[in-house]
Design a protein around this motif. Structure first.
Motif, PDB file in Angstrom:
ATOM      1  N   CYS A 128      38.287  54.405  53.384  1.00  0.00           N
ATOM      2  CA  CYS A 128      39.285  53.987  52.398  1.00  0.00           C
ATOM      3  C   CYS A 128      40.232  55.157  52.127  1.00  0.00           C
ATOM      4  N   SER A 129      41.479  55.001  52.535  1.00  0.00           N
ATOM      5  CA  SER A 129      42.460  56.080  52.371  1.00  0.00           C
ATOM      6  C   SER A 129      43.355  55.895  51.154  1.00  0.00           C
ATOM      7  N   TYR A 130      43.335  54.691  50.572  1.00  0.00           N
ATOM      8  CA  TYR A 130      44.212  54.403  49.428  1.00  0.00           C
ATOM      9  C   TYR A 130      43.593  53.285  48.603  1.00  0.00           C
ATOM     10  N   SER A 131      43.612  53.436  47.288  1.00  0.00           N
ATOM     11  CA  SER A 131      43.120  52.384  46.393  1.00  0.00           C
ATOM     12  C   SER A 131      43.809  52.530  45.046  1.00  0.00           C
ATOM     13  N   LYS A 132      44.506  51.497  44.633  1.00  0.00           N
ATOM     14  CA  LYS A 132      45.270  51.549  43.392  1.00  0.00           C
ATOM     15  C   LYS A 132      45.244  50.186  42.694  1.00  0.00           C
ATOM     16  N   VAL A 133      44.829  50.198  41.429  1.00  0.00           N
ATOM     17  CA  VAL A 133      44.844  48.969  40.634  1.00  0.00           C
ATOM     18  C   VAL A 133      46.278  48.657  40.223  1.00  0.00           C
ATOM     19  N   TYR A 134      46.740  47.443  40.488  1.00  0.00           N
ATOM     20  CA  TYR A 134      48.099  47.063  40.117  1.00  0.00           C
ATOM     21  C   TYR A 134      48.133  45.966  39.052  1.00  0.00           C
ATOM     22  N   GLU A 135      46.979  45.441  38.687  1.00  0.00           N
ATOM     23  CA  GLU A 135      46.932  44.472  37.584  1.00  0.00           C
ATOM     24  C   GLU A 135      45.518  44.414  37.035  1.00  0.00           C
ATOM     25  N   ARG A 136      45.424  44.431  35.717  1.00  0.00           N
ATOM     26  CA  ARG A 136      44.127  44.330  35.045  1.00  0.00           C
ATOM     27  C   ARG A 136      44.302  43.462  33.807  1.00  0.00           C
ATOM     28  N   LYS A 137      43.483  42.424  33.691  1.00  0.00           N
ATOM     29  CA  LYS A 137      43.659  41.480  32.585  1.00  0.00           C
ATOM     30  C   LYS A 137      42.299  40.913  32.172  1.00  0.00           C
ATOM     31  N   LYS A 138      42.047  40.916  30.848  1.00  0.00           N
ATOM     32  CA  LYS A 138      40.801  40.376  30.327  1.00  0.00           C
ATOM     33  C   LYS A 138      41.002  38.965  29.803  1.00  0.00           C
ATOM     34  N   ASN A 139      39.994  38.132  30.009  1.00  0.00           N
ATOM     35  CA  ASN A 139      39.959  36.789  29.452  1.00  0.00           C
ATOM     36  C   ASN A 139      38.869  36.772  28.393  1.00  0.00           C
ATOM     37  N   VAL A 140      39.277  36.859  27.126  1.00  0.00           N
ATOM     38  CA  VAL A 140      38.314  36.981  26.026  1.00  0.00           C
ATOM     39  C   VAL A 140      37.465  35.731  25.906  1.00  0.00           C
ATOM     40  N   VAL A 141      38.058  34.563  26.126  1.00  0.00           N
ATOM     41  CA  VAL A 141      37.334  33.297  25.991  1.00  0.00           C
ATOM     42  C   VAL A 141      36.257  33.172  27.067  1.00  0.00           C
ATOM     43  N   ALA A 142      36.647  33.407  28.317  1.00  0.00           N
ATOM     44  CA  ALA A 142      35.702  33.289  29.429  1.00  0.00           C
ATOM     45  C   ALA A 142      34.811  34.507  29.582  1.00  0.00           C
ATOM     46  N   ARG A 143      35.148  35.590  28.847  1.00  0.00           N
ATOM     47  CA  ARG A 143      34.404  36.851  28.914  1.00  0.00           C
ATOM     48  C   ARG A 143      34.368  37.384  30.345  1.00  0.00           C
ATOM     49  N   THR A 144      35.542  37.396  30.975  1.00  0.00           N
ATOM     50  CA  THR A 144      35.686  37.931  32.318  1.00  0.00           C
ATOM     51  C   THR A 144      36.876  38.882  32.346  1.00  0.00           C
ATOM     52  N   GLU A 145      36.978  39.633  33.417  1.00  0.00           N
ATOM     53  CA  GLU A 145      38.114  40.526  33.613  1.00  0.00           C
ATOM     54  C   GLU A 145      38.608  40.396  35.046  1.00  0.00           C
ATOM     55  N   THR A 146      39.916  40.257  35.192  1.00  0.00           N
ATOM     56  CA  THR A 146      40.546  40.218  36.507  1.00  0.00           C
ATOM     57  C   THR A 146      41.104  41.599  36.820  1.00  0.00           C
ATOM     58  N   ILE A 147      40.742  42.123  37.988  1.00  0.00           N
ATOM     59  CA  ILE A 147      41.215  43.442  38.413  1.00  0.00           C
ATOM     60  C   ILE A 147      41.747  43.314  39.840  1.00  0.00           C
ATOM     61  N   LYS A 148      43.054  43.541  39.994  1.00  0.00           N
ATOM     62  CA  LYS A 148      43.666  43.445  41.321  1.00  0.00           C
ATOM     63  C   LYS A 148      43.968  44.842  41.841  1.00  0.00           C
ATOM     64  N   ALA A 149      43.585  45.084  43.085  1.00  0.00           N
ATOM     65  CA  ALA A 149      43.741  46.423  43.651  1.00  0.00           C
ATOM     66  C   ALA A 149      44.289  46.352  45.071  1.00  0.00           C
ATOM     67  N   HIS A 150      45.198  47.273  45.375  1.00  0.00           N
ATOM     68  CA  HIS A 150      45.722  47.440  46.734  1.00  0.00           C
ATOM     69  C   HIS A 150      44.880  48.501  47.425  1.00  0.00           C
ATOM     70  N   VAL A 151      44.262  48.132  48.546  1.00  0.00           N
ATOM     71  CA  VAL A 151      43.352  49.023  49.259  1.00  0.00           C
ATOM     72  C   VAL A 151      43.770  49.132  50.720  1.00  0.00           C
ATOM     73  N   LYS A 152      43.709  50.358  51.274  1.00  0.00           N
ATOM     74  CA  LYS A 152      43.975  50.583  52.697  1.00  0.00           C
ATOM     75  C   LYS A 152      42.686  51.045  53.350  1.00  0.00           C
ATOM     76  N   LEU A 153      42.288  50.322  54.417  1.00  0.00           N
ATOM     77  CA  LEU A 153      41.036  50.593  55.101  1.00  0.00           C
ATOM     78  C   LEU A 153      41.285  50.906  56.571  1.00  0.00           C
ATOM     79  N   ALA A 154      40.673  51.969  57.065  1.00  0.00           N
ATOM     80  CA  ALA A 154      40.775  52.319  58.481  1.00  0.00           C
ATOM     81  C   ALA A 154      39.818  51.449  59.274  1.00  0.00           C
TER      82      ALA A 154
END
Length: 252
Positions: free
Chosen positions: A101-127
């Motif tokens: 893994c040469s690159y990893s960056k979160v570009y969106e993070r959002k919590k859902n209080v009702v569902a008690r979940t969290e969405t985390i979107k990340a851009h990753v570069k893999l060799a």
């Protein structure tokens, strides 16, 4: 063409295209973990002995409609589940620490209080040997289940055609403040990539992911201390400051 979200992907020019899909991973450890997360009843006695000896155990479950690279890996870690999950979801630390893994960056993070979940979107570069793969992952963190699942972000252009993945963390059945950690993944890669490469990528991804997670989680648990399954600040490990001895008052 009205496709379900799981079957859509943004192609070149922003056109929404159908992608090759793999079956979602719905059970903990893709069914290997069992109801209690120990793997008993699913793993052989020799595999359970390997876990107790501190080794990683690799498993595979190929289904008829899968890409052929579906696999699960499991190992025990000297850290409580809360600490392990913090390391798993700290995606900005993956680059340079997770193998290939040469690159990893979160570009969106959002919590859902009702569902008690969290969405985390990340851009990753893999060799991947033949090329570096750009992947946009859409993770869902379910704290109440000690689980993280992921697939591709349908609004981004990824080099993988489809991905289904799952982390599942259980309390160790006998060791206090330890965890039994399961990693499962399946991936559909471009058709020009040899099938053997697809299978190999999935087999090695599990061992590399577990090695990274184990190193991070155990270092965190050792350095920051543990209470109630969570990672705490370093002040718990520091000795109390010593007061300088009082000097006798000078006589006038």
């Amino acid at each position: 063409l009205d496709l379900p979200a799981a079957a859509k992907i943004k192609g070149l020019g922003g056109k929404i295209e159908e992608r090759k899909s793999v079956r979602p991973i719905t059970k903990p450890g893709d069914g290997w973990a069992g109801k209690d997360g120990t793997g008993k009843g699913q793993l052989s006695s020799s595999q359970l002995e390997s876990l107790d000896a501190g080794k990683r155990v690799l498993l595979s479950r190929r289904l008829g409609s899968d890409s052929g690279g579906r696999g699960t890996a499991v190992c025990d870690m000297a850290a409580p589940p809360a600490t392990v999950l913090k390391c798993i979801t700290n995606f900005d630390r993956y680059a340079g620490r997770l193998s290939q893994c040469s690159y990893s960056k979160v570009y969106e993070r959002k919590k859902n209080v009702v569902a008690r979940t969290e969405t985390i979107k990340a851009h990753v570069k893999l060799a991947g040997g033949v090329k570096t793969f750009n992947c946009y992952y859409d993770h869902t963190f379910l704290p109440q289940k000690n689980m993280v699942t992921w697939t591709l972000d349908p609004d981004k252009k990824s080099d993988f055609l489809d991905v289904q993945g799952q982390w599942c963390v259980f309390k160790h059945p006998t060791r206090k403040n330890w965890s039994r950690v399961w990693y499962s993944a399946d991936v559909a890669l471009p058709p020009w990539l040899p099938r053997i490469v697809v299978v190999q990528l999935c087999k090695t991804s599990g061992t590399k992911a577990l090695s990274f997670c184990k190193k991070e989680a155990e270092a965190s648990a050792k350095s920051w201390g543990v209470r109630g399954g969570g990672a705490l600040g370093p002040s718990l490990k520091r000795p109390a400051a010593r007061l300088a001895p009082l000097r006798p008052a000078r006589r006038l």
